[in-house]
Every structure is written in structure tokens, then in C-alpha cells.
Design a protein around this motif. Structure first.
Motif, PDB file in Angstrom:
ATOM      1  N   ASP A 124       5.029   4.032  -4.011  1.00  0.00           N
ATOM      2  CA  ASP A 124       5.278   2.778  -4.718  1.00  0.00           C
ATOM      3  C   ASP A 124       4.416   2.754  -5.978  1.00  0.00           C
ATOM      4  OD1 ASP A 124       5.353   0.146  -5.681  1.00  0.00           O
ATOM      5  OD2 ASP A 124       5.612  -0.661  -3.662  1.00  0.00           O
ATOM      6  N   ARG A 125       5.040   2.756  -7.137  1.00  0.00           N
ATOM      7  CA  ARG A 125       4.298   2.856  -8.406  1.00  0.00           C
ATOM      8  C   ARG A 125       3.315   1.708  -8.601  1.00  0.00           C
ATOM      9  NH1 ARG A 125       8.208   4.104 -13.214  1.00  0.00           N
ATOM     10  NH2 ARG A 125       6.243   4.708 -14.165  1.00  0.00           N
ATOM     11  N   GLY A 126       3.548   0.567  -8.001  1.00  0.00           N
ATOM     12  CA  GLY A 126       2.667  -0.571  -8.189  1.00  0.00           C
ATOM     13  C   GLY A 126       1.568  -0.687  -7.144  1.00  0.00           C
ATOM     14  N   LYS A 127       1.679   0.096  -6.075  1.00  0.00           N
ATOM     15  CA  LYS A 127       0.715  -0.003  -4.977  1.00  0.00           C
ATOM     16  C   LYS A 127       0.033   1.340  -4.764  1.00  0.00           C
ATOM     17  CE  LYS A 127       3.222  -3.651  -2.559  1.00  0.00           C
ATOM     18  NZ  LYS A 127       3.893  -4.051  -1.310  1.00  0.00           N
ATOM     19  N   TYR A 128      -1.063   1.521  -5.449  1.00  0.00           N
ATOM     20  CA  TYR A 128      -1.831   2.758  -5.313  1.00  0.00           C
ATOM     21  C   TYR A 128      -3.294   2.380  -5.132  1.00  0.00           C
ATOM     22  CZ  TYR A 128      -1.574   1.538 -10.208  1.00  0.00           C
ATOM     23  OH  TYR A 128      -1.558   0.835 -11.379  1.00  0.00           O
ATOM     24  N   CYS A 129      -4.083   3.306  -4.623  1.00  0.00           N
ATOM     25  CA  CYS A 129      -5.461   3.009  -4.218  1.00  0.00           C
ATOM     26  C   CYS A 129      -6.302   2.370  -5.329  1.00  0.00           C
ATOM     27  CB  CYS A 129      -6.142   4.272  -3.710  1.00  0.00           C
ATOM     28  SG  CYS A 129      -5.488   4.854  -2.127  1.00  0.00           S
ATOM     29  N   SER A 130      -6.194   2.854  -6.545  1.00  0.00           N
ATOM     30  CA  SER A 130      -7.051   2.298  -7.592  1.00  0.00           C
ATOM     31  C   SER A 130      -6.706   0.842  -7.911  1.00  0.00           C
ATOM     32  CB  SER A 130      -7.007   3.161  -8.851  1.00  0.00           C
ATOM     33  OG  SER A 130      -5.712   3.163  -9.395  1.00  0.00           O
ATOM     34  N   ALA A 131      -5.555   0.349  -7.417  1.00  0.00           N
ATOM     35  CA  ALA A 131      -5.185  -1.047  -7.603  1.00  0.00           C
ATOM     36  C   ALA A 131      -5.403  -1.844  -6.315  1.00  0.00           C
ATOM     37  CB  ALA A 131      -3.724  -1.147  -8.038  1.00  0.00           C
TER      38      ALA A 131
ATOM     39  N   SER B 130      -2.826  -0.388   4.681  1.00  0.00           N
ATOM     40  CA  SER B 130      -3.759  -1.497   4.503  1.00  0.00           C
ATOM     41  C   SER B 130      -3.917  -1.908   3.040  1.00  0.00           C
ATOM     42  CB  SER B 130      -5.144  -1.124   5.069  1.00  0.00           C
ATOM     43  OG  SER B 130      -5.053  -0.990   6.455  1.00  0.00           O
ATOM     44  N   TRP B 131      -3.057  -1.399   2.180  1.00  0.00           N
ATOM     45  CA  TRP B 131      -3.164  -1.725   0.759  1.00  0.00           C
ATOM     46  C   TRP B 131      -3.154  -3.237   0.551  1.00  0.00           C
ATOM     47  CZ3 TRP B 131      -0.601  -4.406  -3.029  1.00  0.00           C
ATOM     48  CH2 TRP B 131      -0.975  -4.129  -4.337  1.00  0.00           C
ATOM     49  N   ALA B 132      -4.065  -3.722  -0.280  1.00  0.00           N
ATOM     50  CA  ALA B 132      -4.136  -5.140  -0.629  1.00  0.00           C
ATOM     51  C   ALA B 132      -4.473  -5.232  -2.112  1.00  0.00           C
ATOM     52  CB  ALA B 132      -5.216  -5.826   0.191  1.00  0.00           C
TER      53      ALA B 132
END
Ligand code: SF4
Length: 98
Positions: free
Chosen positions: A56-63, A93-95
Motif C-alpha cells: 500500500d503506497r500510503g501505508k509504509y513504516c516511515s509513515a 499494526s500500522w498506525a
């Protein structure tokens, strides 16, 4: 006399002139090579479906709110996994950061 040099020969000679470690670092910095920060099959990471590259281009670790950019070799760290994490990675667990 006319010299004919193939493109392949020029590239091969150029690559020989660059030290391998420097070239790998160059690729990592330019994003041309994937940087492996952590083993996705390792325990908790596997259970949370951690990947080194987010689908998902909008959900990555640095964000992600659990990401800390202080890491080594282009990697950050994750507060949940308490270890290295790829800035381009993702897990269940991305938030979003506040
Ligand atoms: S919790 Fe956030 S920073 Fe940690 S691996 Fe998952 S998405 Fe990346």
C-alpha cells in the motif's frame, strides 16, 4: 583509426572502476536496490505479516507512529518489534502518525 566500443564494454569497465561496497551503497541510497532490514519470517514479525516493501503506497513504516528513523544502513527501528525496520515496510499494526 576509428575506435568502436560497445555499450556493454563501457558499462563493464565502469563497474570495474567502482568498488563493490560503494556501488551497493549507491544503489541503496538511490532506491535502485532493496534494503533488507529485518527477517519477515521472524516470530512476531511473521505473525503481524511484516514485509520489507509495503503493498500500500500510503501505508509504509516511515509513515507509521511506531517507526523511529534512528537506525543503521538506511533502516529505521520499530517500537513494536524493538528492532530494525525497513522505512518502506509494512505490518498489520500500522498506525498513521499524528
Ligand atoms: S508497527 Fe509500524 S513501523 Fe512497525 S513494522 Fe508495523 S508498520 Fe512498520
Amino acid at each position: 583509426m576509428r575506435w568502436v566500443v560497445s555499450r556493454r564494454a563501457v558499462i563493464a569497465r565502469s563497474l570495474k572502476a567502482i568498488p563493490v561496497a560503494g556501488f551497493v551503497g549507491f544503489l541503496a541510497k538511490t532506491g535502485l536496490a532493496a534494503e533488507a532490514c529485518a527477517d519477515p519470517t521472524d516470530g512476531l514479525r511473521a505473525s503481524l505479516h511484516y514485509t520489507e516493501t509495503s503493498a500500500d503506497r500510503g501505508k509504509y513504516c516511515s509513515a507509521c507512529s511506531f517507526f523511529d528513523a534512528d537506525g543503521e544502513n538506511g533502516c529505521g527501528t520499530c517500537k513494536i518489534f524493538n528492532g530494525p525496520t525497513n522505512p518502506k515496510g509494512h505490518c498489520d499494526s500500522w498506525a498513521a502518525k499524528d
